[in-house]
Design a protein around this motif. Structure first.
Motif, PDB file in Angstrom:
ATOM      1  N   ILE A 124      34.902  41.252  46.857  1.00 45.08           N
ATOM      2  CA  ILE A 124      35.930  41.351  45.814  1.00 45.08           C
ATOM      3  C   ILE A 124      36.181  39.959  45.274  1.00 45.08           C
ATOM      4  CG2 ILE A 124      38.323  41.953  45.309  1.00 45.08           C
ATOM      5  CD1 ILE A 124      38.056  44.099  47.513  1.00 45.08           C
ATOM      6  N   ARG A 125      36.143  39.823  43.955  1.00 45.33           N
ATOM      7  CA  ARG A 125      36.199  38.524  43.310  1.00 45.33           C
ATOM      8  C   ARG A 125      37.635  38.029  43.158  1.00 45.33           C
ATOM      9  NH1 ARG A 125      32.315  40.572  38.408  1.00 45.33           N
ATOM     10  NH2 ARG A 125      30.350  40.732  39.577  1.00 45.33           N
ATOM     11  N   ARG A 126      37.778  36.731  43.238  1.00 47.60           N
ATOM     12  CA  ARG A 126      39.093  36.129  43.076  1.00 47.60           C
ATOM     13  C   ARG A 126      39.625  36.362  41.655  1.00 47.60           C
ATOM     14  NH1 ARG A 126      41.487  32.511  46.196  1.00 47.60           N
ATOM     15  NH2 ARG A 126      39.529  32.040  47.270  1.00 47.60           N
ATOM     16  N   GLY A 127      40.883  36.827  41.575  1.00 40.94           N
ATOM     17  CA  GLY A 127      41.545  36.972  40.290  1.00 40.94           C
ATOM     18  C   GLY A 127      41.210  38.232  39.515  1.00 40.94           C
ATOM     19  N   GLU A 128      40.515  39.194  40.133  1.00 41.89           N
ATOM     20  CA  GLU A 128      40.188  40.420  39.409  1.00 41.89           C
ATOM     21  C   GLU A 128      41.117  41.558  39.831  1.00 41.89           C
ATOM     22  OE1 GLU A 128      36.373  42.185  40.151  1.00 41.89           O
ATOM     23  OE2 GLU A 128      36.578  42.115  42.333  1.00 41.89           O
ATOM     24  N   LEU A 184      50.534  39.329  37.462  1.00 44.29           N
ATOM     25  CA  LEU A 184      50.020  38.758  38.708  1.00 44.29           C
ATOM     26  C   LEU A 184      48.588  38.269  38.524  1.00 44.29           C
ATOM     27  CD1 LEU A 184      51.416  41.378  41.238  1.00 44.29           C
ATOM     28  CD2 LEU A 184      52.092  38.979  41.092  1.00 44.29           C
ATOM     29  N   ARG A 185      47.774  39.079  37.886  1.00 44.20           N
ATOM     30  CA  ARG A 185      46.389  38.662  37.648  1.00 44.20           C
ATOM     31  C   ARG A 185      46.347  37.403  36.785  1.00 44.20           C
ATOM     32  NH1 ARG A 185      42.193  42.368  34.378  1.00 44.20           N
ATOM     33  NH2 ARG A 185      43.872  42.157  32.863  1.00 44.20           N
ATOM     34  N   ALA A 186      47.225  37.332  35.787  1.00 45.36           N
ATOM     35  CA  ALA A 186      47.273  36.151  34.926  1.00 45.36           C
ATOM     36  C   ALA A 186      47.609  34.891  35.718  1.00 45.36           C
ATOM     37  CB  ALA A 186      48.290  36.362  33.814  1.00 45.36           C
ATOM     38  N   ASN A 187      48.294  35.074  36.862  1.00 51.33           N
ATOM     39  CA  ASN A 187      48.648  33.945  37.722  1.00 51.33           C
ATOM     40  C   ASN A 187      47.662  33.747  38.868  1.00 51.33           C
ATOM     41  OD1 ASN A 187      51.033  33.115  36.344  1.00 51.33           O
ATOM     42  ND2 ASN A 187      52.132  34.851  37.239  1.00 51.33           N
ATOM     43  N   GLY A 188      46.522  34.439  38.800  1.00 56.95           N
ATOM     44  CA  GLY A 188      45.461  34.212  39.779  1.00 56.95           C
ATOM     45  C   GLY A 188      45.464  35.113  40.987  1.00 56.95           C
TER      46      GLY A 188
END
Length: 308
Positions: free
Chosen positions: A28-32, A180-184
């Motif tokens: 699972i990729r970071r920030g997705e 949340l995704r926008a903040n990584g």
């Protein structure tokens, strides 16, 4: 892209002999936003529970944000937030106290401003002094989300988060997920509302009978496996499809008033043009036409049926 969770050869066999997970490997990729789809009993909750340290694996390894979830469980668990399916709350605590206490469990210093921000984002601020026993089911679900976010995790699991909740909460939740995704923050969700996965997810994983059968970019999955239908409304009912048109796989409706041509989304448009020309040559006229694009749900159902 860098993997924030790496699952390698994971298996889970219960004492009864039931094999819930079978050699599962997944990155699972970071920030997705990653949507894990599967029918009931496919292994979704078991997989999430093992990653979050609630269930022990029978074999395999998991690394979360660089930490092994078994040998470095404190560091790994501190980076993970979980919103479970079940409504599990301390009935006689206030909203503020239960969220603050959850933050303290992870060794985080008190941060009233962060707790306030989280409660406001979930429309819980007006309920902060209410005891949980007085809240509706939807509000209790919001509290579970606030608890999962209380220690500022970099990985958030949402296990059927909108099951049985109202439309307002669903809307608030997806706005929060996007922020949340926008903040990584990496978000992993399971859902029975496949239209939510279709709208929200960057990638889709499908699990069936304890095995991961597909992991794909959502847009690529729709492109590769999606189907389109060209539906022609005929001027006159048709007894049957003429033999010279058999190569197109045309389907005649039960009332004989519509012809349906099914093709994949990568199909060459010249084939459609040829089919329409052959219809004309066969003396078949139509008064209207429309198209239908297959949804992610159509693709999911097809994949699971093929696996079974």
């Amino acid at each position: 892209m860098q993997s924030v969770i790496s699952v390698s050869n994971l298996s889970k066999i219960y004492a009864s002999g039931f094999e819930a997970l079978k050699d599962v490997s997944l990155d699972i990729r970071r920030g997705e936003i990653f949507a894990l789809l599967g029918p009931n009993g496919a292994g979704k909750t078991t997989l999430i529970s093992i990653i979050c340290g609630l269930v022990n694996a029978s074999g395999g390894t998991i690394v979360a944000d660089g930490y092994n979830i078994v040998t470095q469980y404190r560091q790994a668990r501190a980076r993970i937030g979980l919103v479970p399916q079940e409504l599990t709350t301390d009935a006689f605590e206030t909203v503020w106290d239960t969220v603050s206490f959850s933050r303290g469990l992870f060794g985080k210093r008190a941060d009233p401003a962060y707790i306030e921000k989280t409660l406001k984002a979930l429309s819980l601020w007006s309920k902060k002094d209410n005891k949980l026993i007085t809240l509706s089911g939807g509000m209790k679900r919001r509290v579970l989300i606030a608890k999962a976010l209380s220690h500022e995790p970099q990985i958030l699991f949402l296990d059927e988060p909108t099951a049985g909740v109202d439309v307002e909460l669903r809307k608030d939740m997806w706005e929060l997920v996007r922020s949340l995704r926008a903040n990584g923050v990496t978000v992993i969700l399971t859902t029975h509302y496949i239209e939510e996965a279709e709208e929200m997810a960057d990638r889709i994983g499908v699990i069936s009978q304890g095995r991961i059968i597909l992991v794909e970019e959502k847009k690529e999955l729709m492109r590769k496996l999606g189907k389109k239908q060209l539906i022609l409304q005929l001027h006159q009912p048709l007894r049957d499809v003429p033999a010279q048109l058999n190569g197109y796989g045309l389907m005649l409706s039960d009332d004989a008033k519509e012809l349906t041509y099914t093709y994949d989304t990568q199909h060459n448009q010249t084939d459609i043009t040829a089919m329409l020309a052959d219809l004309h040559n066969a003396g078949i006229r139509f008064r209207d036409l429309r198209t239908r694009q297959s949804s992610l749900e159509d693709i999911f159902v097809t994949l699971v049926r093929e696996t079974r």
